[in-house]
Design a protein around this motif. Structure first.
Motif, PDB file in Angstrom:
ATOM      1  N   SER A  77      10.153  34.705   7.245  1.00 43.64           N
ATOM      2  CA  SER A  77       9.928  33.398   7.748  1.00 43.64           C
ATOM      3  C   SER A  77      11.267  33.265   7.908  1.00 43.64           C
ATOM      4  O   SER A  77      11.298  32.048   8.697  1.00 43.64           O
ATOM      5  N   THR A  78      12.579  34.007   7.925  1.00 45.20           N
ATOM      6  CA  THR A  78      13.674  33.852   8.375  1.00 45.20           C
ATOM      7  C   THR A  78      13.856  32.738   9.446  1.00 45.20           C
ATOM      8  O   THR A  78      14.506  32.557  10.423  1.00 45.20           O
ATOM      9  N   ARG A  79      12.881  34.233  10.745  1.00 47.33           N
ATOM     10  CA  ARG A  79      13.291  33.532  12.197  1.00 47.33           C
ATOM     11  C   ARG A  79      11.367  33.643  12.496  1.00 47.33           C
ATOM     12  O   ARG A  79      11.523  33.341  13.624  1.00 47.33           O
ATOM     13  N   THR A  80      10.354  33.339  11.795  1.00 48.30           N
ATOM     14  CA  THR A  80       8.695  32.757  12.110  1.00 48.30           C
ATOM     15  C   THR A  80       8.346  31.842  11.462  1.00 48.30           C
ATOM     16  O   THR A  80       8.267  32.322  10.290  1.00 48.30           O
ATOM     17  N   ILE A  81       7.553  31.398  11.689  1.00 50.46           N
ATOM     18  CA  ILE A  81       7.081  29.821  10.600  1.00 50.46           C
ATOM     19  C   ILE A  81       5.741  30.811  11.301  1.00 50.46           C
ATOM     20  O   ILE A  81       5.334  30.539  12.287  1.00 50.46           O
ATOM     21  N   ASP A  82       4.881  31.397  11.068  1.00 51.15           N
ATOM     22  CA  ASP A  82       3.769  32.053  10.409  1.00 51.15           C
ATOM     23  C   ASP A  82       2.541  30.977  10.042  1.00 51.15           C
ATOM     24  O   ASP A  82       3.047  31.422   8.837  1.00 51.15           O
ATOM     25  N   ILE A  83       1.556  30.708  10.719  1.00 53.83           N
ATOM     26  CA  ILE A  83       0.113  30.126  10.643  1.00 53.83           C
ATOM     27  C   ILE A  83      -0.208  30.593   9.288  1.00 53.83           C
ATOM     28  O   ILE A  83      -0.875  31.911   9.809  1.00 53.83           O
ATOM     29  N   ASP A  84      -0.461  30.634   8.495  1.00 49.74           N
ATOM     30  CA  ASP A  84      -0.999  31.273   7.202  1.00 49.74           C
ATOM     31  C   ASP A  84      -2.545  31.074   7.675  1.00 49.74           C
ATOM     32  O   ASP A  84      -3.633  31.440   6.779  1.00 49.74           O
ATOM     33  N   GLU A  85      -2.962  29.302   7.098  1.00 53.61           N
ATOM     34  CA  GLU A  85      -3.829  28.973   6.357  1.00 53.61           C
ATOM     35  C   GLU A  85      -3.796  27.548   7.081  1.00 53.61           C
ATOM     36  O   GLU A  85      -2.875  27.134   7.818  1.00 53.61           O
ATOM     37  N   PHE A  86      -5.428  27.211   7.510  1.00 48.42           N
ATOM     38  CA  PHE A  86      -5.613  25.423   8.366  1.00 48.42           C
ATOM     39  C   PHE A  86      -6.256  25.283   6.355  1.00 48.42           C
ATOM     40  O   PHE A  86      -7.519  25.626   5.943  1.00 48.42           O
ATOM     41  N   VAL A  87      -6.201  23.681   5.856  1.00 52.75           N
ATOM     42  CA  VAL A  87      -6.314  22.918   4.818  1.00 52.75           C
ATOM     43  C   VAL A  87      -6.694  22.011   5.247  1.00 52.75           C
ATOM     44  O   VAL A  87      -6.000  21.062   6.345  1.00 52.75           O
ATOM     45  N   ASP A  88      -7.600  21.286   4.694  1.00 50.75           N
ATOM     46  CA  ASP A  88      -7.879  19.614   5.263  1.00 50.75           C
ATOM     47  C   ASP A  88      -6.340  18.109   4.569  1.00 50.75           C
ATOM     48  O   ASP A  88      -6.045  18.997   3.198  1.00 50.75           O
TER      49      ASP A  88
END
Length: 308
Positions: free
Chosen positions: A89-100
């Motif tokens: 996450s130092t260089r990448t925003i990795d989308i882990d999940e989607f929530v309401d």
């Protein structure tokens, strides 16, 4: 011109990746701020980094971070060692999940950032990620490293970009039990609720931030302008809270209270005619942003100390 990015890296949804930059979405730099002065000389106070035992000033290159084990024992950690704690996450925003959106407790919100493509490439991938979040009516949850700490970040589409809000970890949020346990259990009657609901209906509206004025900031500007003009400062009467004896009667009186007429904007006051030597002193300040614009249009003058 947009401010400098706080972070640059990549936004990734599975195998879809694009370069992005993160910018602060809020600022307090336009607010009135004060410096600390020596009352006797009027000079600014300067802070030095000194050795707690010797009292001698320490150069920045000789300062390292340390974790306190006890009063006299520290574990030193160098900048290079911190950088070796390499997280993706130092260089990448990795989308882990989607929530309401409603599932995110407001207590976890820290501060918002604007997220946009970095450079001329990656706009297509960015648009795919943004529109997917928008169409699904969800909030994307990922992680990002800012100021040497990893944060949870919630991404939502706004216009052509994304707003990323940093979130706290559970250990950073205090339990409400230690504050609410001593609140008495009170039975609220239907009549009281009906009256209170009527008051709410009378005051219901839409949240429009432009309707709200920072009254304290306005009062500070007025105070400074009065001191610059050499006017006496008279303390204003503080508002007094009413002692509520009969709650039901207070609710009834609130319902019957006349709605105050809308405040009509007052015409701007004519500037006071300045005598020789008073032009600079009587020029009103409007806040930092306007002050910067004014300063850019005139030559710098000598700093003067004024007091009431």
């Amino acid at each position: 011109m947009a401010p400098r990015a706080n972070w640059k890296g990549f936004l990734r949804l599975s195998l879809v990746t694009c370069p992005v930059a993160l910018y602060p979405a809020t600022s307090e730099s336009e607010k009135i701020s004060f410096n600390q002065l020596n009352r006797k000389t009027g000079h600014r106070i300067r802070y030095l980094k000194v050795d707690a035992d010797t009292g001698e000033e320490v150069a920045n290159e000789d300062i390292v971070k340390g974790y306190m084990l006890d009063k006299d024992t520290f574990i030193e950690v160098s900048k290079e060692e911190l950088e070796e704690v390499a997280l993706e996450s130092t260089r990448t925003i990795d989308i882990d999940e989607f929530v309401d959106r409603e599932q995110i407790d407001p207590r976890y919100l820290i501060r918002p950032y604007y997220l946009r493509p970095d450079g001329k490439v990656g706009h297509d991938a960015f648009a795919v990620i943004r529109e997917t979040i928008r169409e699904m009516n969800k909030v994307a949850i990922g992680r990002v490293v800012l100021t040497n700490r990893e944060h949870i970040i919630a991404l939502e589409p706004v216009d052509k970009g994304l707003v990323g809000t940093l979130l706290r970890y559970p250990y950073e949020v205090r339990s409400e039990d230690e504050y609410f346990d001593e609140i008495q259990d009170v039975k609220v009657t239907k009549d009281m609720l009906d009256l209170a609901k009527h008051i709410v209906n009378q005051k219901s509206g839409r949240f429009e931030p432009d309707k709200f004025e920072d009254q304290y900031e306005t009062a500070l500007i007025d105070l400074i302008n009065q001191k610059r003009a050499g006017k006496p400062i008279t303390p204003k009467e503080r508002p007094r809270g009413e002692n509520v004896v009969d709650l039901m009667e207070a609710l009834r009186r609130s319902v019957g209270k006349e709605v105050e007429p809308a405040k009509v904007a007052k015409p701007a006051k004519k500037p006071r005619k300045a005598t020789a030597g008073q032009k600079e002193m009587l020029m009103p300040i409007q806040g930092k942003k306007q002050a910067k614009e004014t300063a850019a249009k005139k030559p710098a003058s000598r700093q003067q100390r004024q007091s009431a």
